[in-house]
Design a protein around this motif. Structure first.
Motif, PDB file in Angstrom:
ATOM      1  N   LEU A 188     -16.102  22.471  14.623  1.00 23.55           N
ATOM      2  CA  LEU A 188     -14.300  22.232  14.869  1.00 23.55           C
ATOM      3  C   LEU A 188     -13.520  23.695  15.458  1.00 23.55           C
ATOM      4  N   PRO A 189     -14.360  24.877  14.772  1.00 25.47           N
ATOM      5  CA  PRO A 189     -14.560  26.417  15.859  1.00 25.47           C
ATOM      6  C   PRO A 189     -14.102  25.839  17.514  1.00 25.47           C
ATOM      7  N   LEU A 190     -15.542  25.400  17.493  1.00 28.06           N
ATOM      8  CA  LEU A 190     -15.480  25.189  18.938  1.00 28.06           C
ATOM      9  C   LEU A 190     -14.180  24.351  20.055  1.00 28.06           C
ATOM     10  N   ILE A 191     -13.702  23.437  18.805  1.00 28.40           N
ATOM     11  CA  ILE A 191     -13.283  22.301  19.859  1.00 28.40           C
ATOM     12  C   ILE A 191     -11.674  22.404  19.319  1.00 28.40           C
ATOM     13  N   LEU A 192     -11.808  23.429  18.542  1.00 30.62           N
ATOM     14  CA  LEU A 192     -10.070  23.708  17.783  1.00 30.62           C
ATOM     15  C   LEU A 192      -8.894  23.865  18.654  1.00 30.62           C
ATOM     16  N   PRO A 193      -8.651  24.120  20.301  1.00 29.14           N
ATOM     17  CA  PRO A 193      -8.484  24.827  21.056  1.00 29.14           C
ATOM     18  C   PRO A 193      -7.538  22.791  21.061  1.00 29.14           C
ATOM     19  N   GLY A 194      -9.056  21.910  21.900  1.00 31.25           N
ATOM     20  CA  GLY A 194      -8.615  21.083  22.150  1.00 31.25           C
ATOM     21  C   GLY A 194      -7.586  19.733  21.645  1.00 31.25           C
ATOM     22  N   VAL A 195      -8.753  20.063  20.372  1.00 29.32           N
ATOM     23  CA  VAL A 195      -7.727  19.082  18.950  1.00 29.32           C
ATOM     24  C   VAL A 195      -6.045  19.486  19.049  1.00 29.32           C
ATOM     25  N   ALA A 196      -5.831  20.610  18.884  1.00 25.31           N
ATOM     26  CA  ALA A 196      -4.573  21.460  19.003  1.00 25.31           C
ATOM     27  C   ALA A 196      -3.519  20.656  19.753  1.00 25.31           C
ATOM     28  N   ALA A 197      -4.069  21.083  20.914  1.00 22.40           N
ATOM     29  CA  ALA A 197      -3.593  20.008  22.227  1.00 22.40           C
ATOM     30  C   ALA A 197      -3.265  19.001  22.251  1.00 22.40           C
ATOM     31  N   GLY A 198      -4.103  18.515  21.591  1.00 21.08           N
ATOM     32  CA  GLY A 198      -4.214  17.414  21.068  1.00 21.08           C
ATOM     33  C   GLY A 198      -3.387  16.193  20.372  1.00 21.08           C
ATOM     34  N   ALA A 199      -3.422  16.645  19.044  1.00 22.27           N
ATOM     35  CA  ALA A 199      -2.327  16.606  18.491  1.00 22.27           C
ATOM     36  C   ALA A 199      -0.469  16.862  18.799  1.00 22.27           C
ATOM     37  N   PHE A 200      -0.603  17.988  19.533  1.00 25.52           N
ATOM     38  CA  PHE A 200       0.488  18.818  20.656  1.00 25.52           C
ATOM     39  C   PHE A 200       1.032  17.117  20.924  1.00 25.52           C
ATOM     40  N   LEU A 201       0.102  16.983  22.287  1.00 20.48           N
ATOM     41  CA  LEU A 201       0.803  15.979  23.124  1.00 20.48           C
ATOM     42  C   LEU A 201       1.106  14.604  22.522  1.00 20.48           C
ATOM     43  N   ALA A 202      -0.359  13.922  20.676  1.00 16.69           N
ATOM     44  CA  ALA A 202       0.333  12.576  19.983  1.00 16.69           C
ATOM     45  C   ALA A 202       1.219  13.108  19.227  1.00 16.69           C
ATOM     46  N   PHE A 203       2.559  13.246  18.684  1.00 20.47           N
ATOM     47  CA  PHE A 203       3.446  13.892  18.214  1.00 20.47           C
ATOM     48  C   PHE A 203       4.502  13.988  19.554  1.00 20.47           C
ATOM     49  N   VAL A 204       4.617  14.320  20.789  1.00 20.44           N
ATOM     50  CA  VAL A 204       5.434  14.098  21.426  1.00 20.44           C
ATOM     51  C   VAL A 204       5.742  12.878  21.477  1.00 20.44           C
ATOM     52  N   SER A 205       4.009  12.548  22.236  1.00 24.54           N
ATOM     53  CA  SER A 205       4.699  10.765  22.469  1.00 24.54           C
ATOM     54  C   SER A 205       4.884   9.749  21.653  1.00 24.54           C
ATOM     55  N   SER A 206       4.405  10.431  20.063  1.00 26.41           N
ATOM     56  CA  SER A 206       5.016  10.101  19.045  1.00 26.41           C
ATOM     57  C   SER A 206       6.322   9.772  18.890  1.00 26.41           C
TER      58      SER A 206
ATOM     59  N   LEU B  61      -7.571  11.917  22.586  1.00 26.83           N
ATOM     60  CA  LEU B  61      -8.569  11.902  23.498  1.00 26.83           C
ATOM     61  C   LEU B  61      -9.223  12.264  24.492  1.00 26.83           C
ATOM     62  N   ARG B  62      -7.877  12.463  25.366  1.00 27.18           N
ATOM     63  CA  ARG B  62      -8.170  13.295  26.668  1.00 27.18           C
ATOM     64  C   ARG B  62      -8.992  15.003  26.818  1.00 27.18           C
ATOM     65  N   THR B  63      -8.010  15.531  25.567  1.00 30.34           N
ATOM     66  CA  THR B  63      -7.971  16.652  25.726  1.00 30.34           C
ATOM     67  C   THR B  63      -9.131  17.549  24.762  1.00 30.34           C
TER      68      THR B  63
ATOM     69  N   THR C 188      -4.725  12.243  16.122  1.00 34.57           N
ATOM     70  CA  THR C 188      -5.964  12.976  16.573  1.00 34.57           C
ATOM     71  C   THR C 188      -7.044  13.398  15.574  1.00 34.57           C
ATOM     72  N   ALA C 189      -7.249  12.685  14.696  1.00 30.91           N
ATOM     73  CA  ALA C 189      -8.642  12.411  13.487  1.00 30.91           C
ATOM     74  C   ALA C 189      -9.668  11.228  14.149  1.00 30.91           C
ATOM     75  N   LEU C 190      -8.546  10.321  14.816  1.00 30.83           N
ATOM     76  CA  LEU C 190      -9.709   9.042  15.482  1.00 30.83           C
ATOM     77  C   LEU C 190     -10.394   9.444  15.998  1.00 30.83           C
ATOM     78  N   ALA C 191      -9.253  10.186  17.343  1.00 32.98           N
ATOM     79  CA  ALA C 191      -9.801  11.173  18.919  1.00 32.98           C
ATOM     80  C   ALA C 191     -10.861  12.213  18.690  1.00 32.98           C
ATOM     81  N   THR C 192     -10.836  12.610  17.867  1.00 31.60           N
ATOM     82  CA  THR C 192     -11.654  13.411  17.521  1.00 31.60           C
ATOM     83  C   THR C 192     -13.189  13.381  17.923  1.00 31.60           C
ATOM     84  N   GLY C 193     -12.896  12.071  15.751  1.00 30.88           N
ATOM     85  CA  GLY C 193     -14.616  11.276  15.890  1.00 30.88           C
ATOM     86  C   GLY C 193     -14.819  10.571  16.823  1.00 30.88           C
ATOM     87  N   ALA C 194     -13.808   9.675  17.966  1.00 31.35           N
ATOM     88  CA  ALA C 194     -14.411   9.478  19.236  1.00 31.35           C
ATOM     89  C   ALA C 194     -14.731  10.009  20.531  1.00 31.35           C
ATOM     90  N   ALA C 195     -14.144  11.088  19.834  1.00 34.60           N
ATOM     91  CA  ALA C 195     -14.646  12.530  21.297  1.00 34.60           C
ATOM     92  C   ALA C 195     -16.376  12.499  21.395  1.00 34.60           C
TER      93      ALA C 195
END
Length: 277
Positions: free
Chosen positions: A195-213, A161-163, A92-99
């Motif tokens: 960060l406060p504005l994109i936090l829902p997308g970051v949380a969704a991305g972290a969840f998807l990354a967790f499940v995929s791992s 990165l998607r979310t 999520t940290a890498l994807a946030t920087g890239a996004a």
């Protein structure tokens, strides 16, 4: 699209709507059917994986949670949860920087970088696992949980990165310019505005990354060792050697936990809506 004629659908459109409904029902059955079968099988009274079960019991769930009989499964599950948690943080940290970098420019390099970032989604998992093994062997990196975190992060980052990218694309540049004009540093602007504005997308991305791992098999197969046993590999080994019914019970626990987390995340950050962007 089916067209209304007068007070209802025409004959041809009614047949088309019926065919679409039938295809949708077949799709749902194909997706849900195997999950229901493994859930029902996990309650079987039989000593082996068999459907339909001759009777129903909770004995396999009791065996699964027994700290003595299932010590190896618990150790593998602990490794998988630790790796999935660390992977969610790193990816999520890498994807946030890239996004954020990609969202602020329309340059050609940004489109190329975005495509390279998403490449693991289209590569065959086995090929990617082998490539990761050869790459880390070339770097002379011995097997460890951190090696698994690195390999899983490559697979999980595109999901994040998607979310995060969808949230970053909706940022108003005027907010960033106003923050800079008021003297805020880039880090303070990120922490207090972005960060406060994109936090829902970051949380969704972290969840998807967790499940995929958590259920990743190809990368775990190539990068794990006897000291870094992972739950999917452990369950696969149990299926190969004994058709142990605890595999179905473990699958039942994973499906139930994933479904519960999905409902929580959908309620909290609108996960399904963000995945469809």
């Amino acid at each position: 699209m089916p067209r209304f004629s007068g007070g209802g659908l025409s004959g041809g459109d009614r047949l088309l709507a019926l065919a679409i409904l039938l295809l949708a029902m077949i799709g749902v059955l194909i997706l849900i059917g195997p999950v229901l079968i493994v859930l029902i099988t996990s309650f079987t009274t039989s000593q082996a994986l068999k459907f339909p079960p001759p009777g129903l019991t909770f004995r396999w769930y009791e065996a699964l949670f027994d700290p003595v009989r299932s010590a190896q499964i618990h150790r593998a599950a602990g490794n998988s949860l630790l790796v999935a948690t660390l992977t969610a943080i790193v990816a999520t940290a890498l994807a946030t920087g890239a996004a954020l970098a990609v969202a602020r420019t329309r340059a050609t390099w940004a489109r190329f970088a975005e495509g390279a970032f998403m490449a693991p989604l289209v590569l065959p998992g086995i090929a990617f696992g082998l490539a990761a093994l050869m790459f880390f062997s070339w770097l002379r990196t011995p097997p460890s949980l951190w090696l698994l975190v690195a390999g899983h992060s490559m697979i999980a980052a595109p999901f994040a990165l998607r979310t995060v990218g969808a949230s970053a694309a909706g940022l108003d540049p005027a907010l960033l310019e106003s923050s800079a004009a008021l003297g805020a540093s880039p880090w303070r602007t990120f922490r207090r505005v972005v960060l406060p504005l994109i936090l829902p997308g970051v949380a969704a991305g972290a969840f998807l990354a967790f499940v995929s791992s958590l259920d990743n098999v190809p990368v775990s197969l190539f990068l794990s060792s006897a000291h870094t046993d992972m739950l999917p590999i452990r369950l696969w080994g149990m299926m190969e050697t004994a058709l142990d019914v605890r595999v179905a019970a473990a699958s039942g626990v994973l499906v139930t936990a994933a479904f519960a987390l999905l409902l929580v995340m959908d309620r909290a950050v609108g996960l399904t809506r963000r995945m469809s962007v």
